[in-house]
Write a protein that holds these residues in place. Structure first.
Motif: not given
Length: 388
Positions: A309-318, A363-369
């Motif tokens: 999910a993070l590699g696809l730029g999607r934020p997560v709920i954990v 924005a953060r998820a997209f930045e880190l993907h």
């Protein structure tokens, strides 16, 4: 040609990380001059094999067969599993069937396999082969007696200390590495999470519409938090009536009808086995990926879906205090929200927080993907374990 013998009794079918990892390991093995073979569970049907994923279905027991019933049960399942791996390796891979320079890879090692593997290595006496053992969950997972399981694991690992050959142990999270170093007094190395992102579509910034879509992927088992969805969707839709949910209901007959009948315009299910690009497209069909895993089952365990999910730029709920929580804490701001407890109410509240903090999260998820994809992939995984 040397072989890469991948021992995976957890491989049942063409879904989940066992199949994905087996496939990319075979691909990488060929690139580096090894002939790969996967020794799988007998439930893996030969007729569904692909030519580039050579599988030999052998195992009748699996680490997933364990249940915390009694100490006697723990002892029996450990005995049965270790006897089977020893007997199968002696039958199919005596020393004469293992070419010089071969690699033995155990990607999901545990108490039902370690002792038998060590006994086989003692018997064949081969100093020229590499042995790579990855322990992906703690020794006390799904056991009745934590003390017995950890003592068994320590003694089994001790058997490898005096063996000839290049033998190395790995775990796929920092906390699990610490756990096993303290338990066994053996050096453990940290692996990346091996994900074949080459199949993924180009990543676009998610969350561009006022309403959001939440995705739940993988087999909808209890420990993955599917019951929390049952209790959180209704209160969430009262707050955000235009939001949607995409729920993977593979291997769960009747669940799709249950969700779609209760929420005919907000919940959409998919009961197909997905891998490769169709799987990534499914994750990317939503804005946020739900990973509300239950801690007693996922204590110190990693999640491929989380990193995908993070590699696809999607934020997560954990879930709070999980490995996923540990990883999110490494970033500030984090590309996800942590549930305060393992309840439907906490999940609903986390989804509300996503709406409140949406600009920063997306924005953060997209930045880190890109960073995620460059570190957690087959090449870095193979390099760290096989070639390192």
């Amino acid at each position: 040609m040397p072989k890469l013998i991948l021992i995976d009794p957890c491989l049942f079918n063409r879904i989940g990380h066992e199949y994905v990892m087996g496939k990319f390991i075979c691909e990488e093995a060929r690139k580096h001059g090894y002939e790969p073979i996967i020794l799988s569970n007998v439930k893996y049907e030969e007729e569904v094999q692909e030519e580039d994923v050579p599988v030999k279905p052998l195992f009748t027991t699996t680490p997933y067969s364990k249940f915390p019933k009694s100490l006697a049960y723990d002892k029996e399942i450990f005995r049965k599993g270790n006897r089977e791996i020893f007997q199968l390796l002696m039958k199919h891979y005596p020393s004469s069937a293992v070419p010089a320079g071969s690699i033995i890879l155990l990607p999901s090692g545990c108490n039902t396999l370690l002792l038998g593997l060590a006994q086989w290595l003692i018997r064949i006496k081969r100093a020229d082969i590499k042995v790579r053992i990855v322990l992906r969950w703690p020794a006390d997972r799904r056991v009745f007696s934590k003390e017995y399981a950890e003592e068994f694991c320590k003694k089994a690992c001790d058997m490898f200390k005096g063996l000839a050959g290049d033998i190395r142990f790995y775990a796929d999270s920092k906390s699990l590495v610490r756990y096993y170093v303290e338990l066994t007094d053996i050096p453990f190395h940290l692996t990346p999470i091996g994900i074949q992102f080459d199949d993924a579509p180009a990543v676009q910034l998610a969350g561009q519409k006022p309403d959001l879509c939440f995705v739940f992927a993988g087999i909808p088992r209890f420990e993955k938090g599917i019951t929390l969805l049952h209790h959180s969707i209704k209160p969430h839709l009262k707050r955000f009536p235009n939001d949607r949910f995409h729920i993977h209901t593979v291997t769960a007959p009747g669940m799709d009808e249950h969700f779609e009948q209760r929420f005919p315009n907000q919940v959409y299910t998919n009961s197909q086995f997905l891998n490769g690009r169709p799987y990534f497209e499914y994750l990317m069909s939503g804005d946020v990926v739900l990973i509300p895993y239950e801690l007693s089952e996922y204590h110190l365990r990693t999640s491929h879906i989380f990193m995908e999910a993070l590699g696809l730029g999607r934020p997560v709920i954990v879930t709070k205090d999980s490995w996923m929580d540990e990883v999110l804490q490494e970033w500030d701001p984090a590309p996800g929200v942590v549930m305060k407890s393992w309840t439907g109410g906490a999940l609903a509240n986390a989804m509300r927080i996503v709406h409140k903090q949406r600009d920063v999260l997306f924005a953060r998820a997209f930045e880190l993907h890109t960073q995620i994809q460059e570190h957690h992939n087959p090449r870095t995984w193979f390099q760290s374990i096989i070639l390192g």
